[in-house]
Write a protein that holds these residues in place. Structure first.
Motif, mmCIF file in Angstrom:
data_model
loop_
_atom_site.group_PDB
_atom_site.id
_atom_site.type_symbol
_atom_site.label_atom_id
_atom_site.label_comp_id
_atom_site.label_asym_id
_atom_site.label_seq_id
_atom_site.Cartn_x
_atom_site.Cartn_y
_atom_site.Cartn_z
ATOM 1 N N LEU A 363 31.708 45.198 41.420
ATOM 2 C CA LEU A 363 32.085 43.878 40.929
ATOM 3 C C LEU A 363 32.704 43.992 39.538
ATOM 4 C CD1 LEU A 363 31.993 40.759 41.149
ATOM 5 C CD2 LEU A 363 29.723 40.867 40.113
ATOM 6 N N LEU A 364 32.092 44.753 38.658
ATOM 7 C CA LEU A 364 32.596 44.899 37.305
ATOM 8 C C LEU A 364 33.946 45.606 37.300
ATOM 9 C CD1 LEU A 364 32.270 44.532 34.297
ATOM 10 C CD2 LEU A 364 30.826 46.576 34.238
ATOM 11 N N ASN A 365 34.097 46.589 38.162
ATOM 12 C CA ASN A 365 35.379 47.292 38.257
ATOM 13 C C ASN A 365 36.499 46.339 38.663
ATOM 14 O OD1 ASN A 365 37.068 49.884 38.624
ATOM 15 N ND2 ASN A 365 37.212 48.921 40.645
ATOM 16 N N ASP A 366 36.223 45.455 39.626
ATOM 17 C CA ASP A 366 37.263 44.559 40.143
ATOM 18 C C ASP A 366 37.526 43.379 39.204
ATOM 19 O OD1 ASP A 366 37.490 46.188 42.336
ATOM 20 O OD2 ASP A 366 36.232 44.944 43.630
ATOM 21 N N ALA A 367 36.477 42.879 38.546
ATOM 22 C CA ALA A 367 36.655 41.711 37.667
ATOM 23 C C ALA A 367 37.132 42.102 36.281
ATOM 24 C CB ALA A 367 35.350 40.927 37.563
#
Length: 478
Positions: A363-367
């Motif tokens: 999630l952090l990678n994509d956001a």
């Protein structure tokens, strides 16, 4: 609201700028008045630095005289085609216009303008609360002119047109959006006859440009409770003409005794929730758009009822066309909205199960840098009336936030980006940009995000070579 006497108005206007306008007007023997929003906001006790002055005669002549009075620090801009002028001085902007009367043709909101009296000028104003005028001439300084009982309407919290609302809205259809915007900003109600005219004239909005519509929507969006404005837009029929994708969400279908929620009112609840915590206009647009794909993805499943699979993905694809039609920016702001619409289900899915490190890392990678805004949107999206389920989600969101905080503390951009990149992969295996390179990069990326191997050169190189041999790219390497 505060009721003000003429003496109190004179006291509030006891400022250098108004005395200089008064002096210049009297020296030219011109009748002049401060009008519109500045006067309205005196009664509503709201700050305002934009001053509109109506001159019975030449507004340009008075503006020029004021510029000379103020000296070199003042900047004068003249718009002779419109008969207007602007003086900028310090943090103030004063607009001058000659009193006028207007007439319109059916296919344009640009009026034919003639010189007029103060009464003519007040007649052409959009709403009674904006038709107030206070005289600036010496003998009458501070005298209120209120021919349409705008003060009484402010006391009652009513938006009403000075003259026939059908003529007012048909002449300039942008006034319909301004009507709803003022009602939303001031938390006023639209008078019944005026609202009925909105319904009758909704089709006229078609002659208004996307830019002007978007400007009013932005102002509605930046109010404390924008849902009020969007409900009025829907009730009068304007919304289906300017944002039909949102209007289409205002329905509930029941099959075999099972109904889905009204996604229009759910969306407005999410929007208001976001507004409690952020004044970011584009986050507010993301909240308005987050479920925009639901009407297109709605399906009935005999086992589980109504579904909206991939509505986030479909909604994200709809965002550019909506922005293009409304002439909203197509740059990073649009991409930000599109990104949040696409990702808004991810934290909810994570929070509905055991919160794993792998899911949070992905999630952090994509956001990326928008992760905090995404989390705010997703928490605002929890509108369930089931308090037990709501507490479950919010507790899991707390865990997600804690894990995100730990990752950000460790420099997540370096942590989650494999230290072997695509350029090195192409050099190692003598490849050009291709599917094979993408596949090798994905293997490394997945391993890092799922924390299967540390993001260090030796273990990643070992994994890369294993995959390359499996793909037949280095049979000769042992």
């Amino acid at each position: 609201m505060k009721l003000l006497t003429n003496a109190e108005l004179a006291s509030l206007l006891d400022k250098d700028i108004f005395h200089k306008i008064s002096s210049a007007a009297d020296s030219l023997n011109l009748e002049c008045y401060v009008v519109g929003g500045y006067v309205r906001d005196l009664f509503l006790e709201r700050p305002s630095n934009d001053i509109d002055v109506v001159v019975v005669g030449s507004g340009i002549q008075l503006a020029d005289a004021l510029k000379k009075e103020l000296g070199r620090k003042a900047k004068l801009s003249v718009f002779r085609n419109f008969g207007t002028a602007q003086v900028k001085y310090r943090d103030l902007e004063v607009e001058f216009v000659g009193a006028r009367k207007e007439s319109y043709t059916h296919d344009s909101r640009k009026p034919v303008v003639e010189d007029g009296t103060l009464e003519d000028d007040q007649n052409r104003r959009d709403f009674t609360i904006n038709a107030l005028a206070v005289c600036l001439n010496g003998p009458r300084f501070g005298e209120l002119v209120d021919p349409f009982d705008g003060i009484a309407d402010m006391e009652d919290g009513i938006i009403r047109t000075p003259l026939d609302p059908d003529i007012t809205f048909s002449d300039d259809p942008l006034r319909m959006l301004r009507c709803i915007r003022f009602a939303t900003q001031l938390n006023f109600f639209i008078e019944e006859e005026t609202f009925d005219a909105l319904e009758r004239n909704a089709d006229r909005i078609g002659i208004i440009s996307g830019e002007r519509i978007a400007e009013e929507l932005d102002k509605i969006m930046m109010t404390k409770t924008p849902s009020k404005g969007f409900v009025d837009l829907q009730r009068c029929g304007l919304l289906q003409r300017i944002l039909p994708e949102l209007a289409a969400m205002d329905m509930v279908e029941t099959r075999q005794g099972r109904a889905h929620k009204n996604n229009f009112y759910h969306t407005l609840e999410v929007l208001d929730n976001v507004c409690k915590h952020s004044d970011n206009l584009w986050l507010r647009w993301a909240a308005l758009m987050h479920d925009i794909g639901k009407p297109k993805t709605k399906r009935w499943d005999q086992k589980i009822g109504w579904t909206f699979h991939n509505h986030n993905y479909i909604g994200a694809k709809m965002v550019p066309e909506i922005f293009r039609r409304l002439k909203l920016p197509l740059d990073s702001k649009m991409k930000y909205v599109q990104k949040l619409v696409n990702l808004h289900m991810r934290p909810i899915v994570i929070a509905d199960d055991v919160v794993t490190d792998s899911a949070v890392r992905r999630l952090l990678n994509d956001a990326g840098d928008d992760i905090d805004d995404l989390m705010m949107l997703c928490e605002a999206d929890i509108t369930s009336k089931n308090e037990v389920r709501k507490r479950h989600f919010l507790e899991n969101f707390r865990i997600v936030r804690s894990k995100l905080h730990d990752l950000k503390e460790k420099d997540y951009k370096r942590l989650l980006q494999p230290c072997i990149d695509g350029t090195e992969i192409m050099e190692m295996f003598n490849l050009k940009p291709s599917r094979e390179v993408g596949e090798l990069k994905k293997v490394l990326k997945d391993a890092v995000l799922d924390n299967k191997v540390p993001n260090e050169r030796e273990p990643l190189m070992q994994l890369l070579m294993e995959k390359a041999r499996e793909m037949g790219l280095c049979q000769d390497k042992a």
